[in-house]
Design an enzyme around this catalytic site. Sequence first.
Site, short mmCIF file in Angstrom:
data_model
loop_
_atom_site.label_atom_id
_atom_site.label_comp_id
_atom_site.label_asym_id
_atom_site.label_seq_id
_atom_site.Cartn_x
_atom_site.Cartn_y
_atom_site.Cartn_z
N ASP A 59 -53.81 17.99 -3.11
CA ASP A 59 -54.73 18.17 -2.00
C ASP A 59 -54.81 19.69 -1.72
O ASP A 59 -54.17 20.50 -2.39
CB ASP A 59 -54.25 17.37 -0.78
CG ASP A 59 -55.38 17.09 0.19
OD1 ASP A 59 -55.24 16.21 1.04
OD2 ASP A 59 -56.42 17.78 0.10
C1 GLC Z 1 -58.64 17.95 2.51
C2 GLC Z 1 -58.32 16.47 2.65
C3 GLC Z 1 -58.78 15.64 1.50
C4 GLC Z 1 -60.09 16.18 0.98
C5 GLC Z 1 -59.81 17.55 0.41
C6 GLC Z 1 -61.09 18.21 -0.12
O1 GLC Z 1 -57.53 18.71 2.84
O2 GLC Z 1 -56.96 16.16 2.89
O3 GLC Z 1 -58.90 14.29 1.97
O4 GLC Z 1 -60.61 15.33 -0.02
O5 GLC Z 1 -59.19 18.41 1.33
O6 GLC Z 1 -61.95 18.47 0.92
#
Ligand code: GLC
Length: 739
Positions: A300
């Site tokens: 993430d």
């Molecule tokens: C964020 C979220 C995740 C998302 C990613 C891209 O931190 O935790 O759910 O898909 O970044 O935006």
Amino acid sequence: MNRLFLLLTFLLAGVPLIAQQTTVNIDSLINHMSLKEKIGQMTQLNLTTILKDRMLEHYEEVENFEIDTAKLNYYLREWHVGSFLNGRAVSQENWYNTMHAIHSTNAKHSSIPLLYGIDHMHGASYLKNSTIFPHNMNVGCTFDTTFAYDAAWIAAYESADLGHNWIFAPVLGIGRSKIWGRFYETYSEDPYLTAKMGAASVRGTQDSTATAPYKTAACAKHFIGYSEPKSGWDRTPALIPDQELREFFLPPFRAAIDAGAKTLMINSGEINGIPVHASYDILTTMLRDELGFEGIAVTDWLDIKALEKMHYVAENEKEATFMAIKAGVDMSMVPTDTLFSHYLYELVNEGRISEERINTSVRRILKVKAEIGLFDNVLPRNDRFSRIQSDEHKAKSLQAAQESLVLMKNEEDLLPLKGKKIVLAGSTADNKAALCGGWTYRFAADGDRWFPENMPTIKDAMETTFGAKNIIHANEQNIDKKANKADVIVIATGEDEAYAETQGTIEDLHLDPEQIQLIKKAIATEKPVVLLLTEGRPRLIQKVYDDVDAALFCGLPGIYGAQAIADVLSGEVNPSGKMSFSYPKSSGHMIPYNHKRSEYSSLRPVSDELKRFSIAPFGHGVSYADFSYDKLKMDTVFTSPSDTITVSVEVTNTADVAGKEAVLWFVSDEVATITRPVKELVSFDKKMIRSGETVTFSCALIPKQDLSFPDKEGNSILEAGAFTIQVGDESQTFYYKPE
Ligand code: GLC
């Protein structure tokens, strides 16, 4: 790598270069890639890294992207970046131009196409005027996986032409932390319902019939245990025993993987002291060896850096990179610099990470790119813009919203309202953001300016439905006077603003005191009071709940949510939603329906009031119809783990209005060596039942699948003994007695 080589690769692979999907010889590709090119495939950068500088000063305000080709060429030429992500809701035209620039520029540097990841989580969230669906919390309340499928299918259908080939959904966390700012992204507090909804979402996203010739990869997230931070605050430590992790948090990911999810995003947090991004046990032993996942595991946002800067398990970012790759990460959502690539390159050259380990991840990444046809179709197209917000899509989103609303209470059949003068008050009565929540056109849209002009608020929809002259607007100062002219008071309340991730962190789950005060004033008028709860999580309303006459849990029903709410209030639609989570009564005892028996030990009885841990428990929902459950039928002794336990029940609608009924089947294991939930959902089905009609519902259970539970190592345990099945107010004890 040049085109001639690629052509040779295909010819050597004996690939007929015709319209069908090219078979890519991945090992041959890998053997001819430099280390930097391989590491580039494992690198994902944010869109902001390739935008013109002037767009970055007020990125949230951006309404049209402009690619800085010098930056883009730099990252592709020097770092061979294999994926970019994110954005905001801009027009189809602008997305087309932006993605055409990105993908066509990449083709000048590499014959390996780019993955572009985006959070189209409830419809194509980051596409202007797209069909926005209710959030997952609401979809769970429909108890109809069709809506999970439709939301994902339409998100892919409306965005695949634009080069968005990787959708970061579904969220598969179990929604048991009611204060957690991402609660609304979860389908349910129940693992079975979450698993069914999540699998449907994966199938919807990856159903290429919708997006041909393009295909879109889904992303099961966030693996694993992200949804239960001990403090309730986002990305804070979780303490989840292994047995509980396997029983409650694993099933949705197993279902998503079995449904063919091609990618998975990793939980930013830690479980029991180990950050998941550094956990070999979770990212390799559990994910690969036990679940058999072969797709891409992407970090993430910033989460390799977090191993140093948030979890403090790495002395520096290079060590953090080492830990994450050793644990099993395939791709880093870095996302705004090239340090990941830099450090990984060093680690391989130092011999601390083998090139074979790199090849393992690159193979997974190339395999997904090949499976979704990127080697044949990666450039966007602009000849099918009519796909967006078609009448059919609107109808599906509206129906999802209508069937997601849960009538929590309806004293003396106050609802539906017909021919009434209505006072309307409350902080979400005239508020678009309150209907959609975060991840809608913006990460967390501030105010209503980003929402479609023609999107009705609750006020608009009620004026359209009941006639403007019958809607009287009031506030706390004048509600008592205005009430004199009305038959009923409707208070639209809940959460006023859109929020996402840590922006949703709060210290107190109680409904805003000013809203409580307004509701109390409404109650004091002695007119009937209806609550409309538009919110991303169950704000506590115990102070007023028992004194209002009706309450409709609206959650985050999406851009057609206001119309859905007015449809239910007017009786145009008979509410059929059921709680996908237990709406807490108090902050001091927020437990799920499938809690352990010892929450209410029979040795130390507690008062009935204390037993009432929820004002609307999982599975609760009132209809304008009346459904009676009769004639539960089943055999009562089973001897083989693979027996089929077929159960049926007859449901009759004794009211004079048709209605949909979601029938939920629960099983209780009366005695077991690991304490069991008081009951567990094992099946559900929803059907329309006309007035006076009797419909038979049935479910088929298999002991080794539906009566077993995991131990802390993940071994499945099936024990002889008594079980009880419950459906509606019918129940039957039965026995599993292995021969
Ligand atoms: C964020 C979220 C995740 C998302 C990613 C891209 O931190 O935790 O759910 O898909 O970044 O935006």
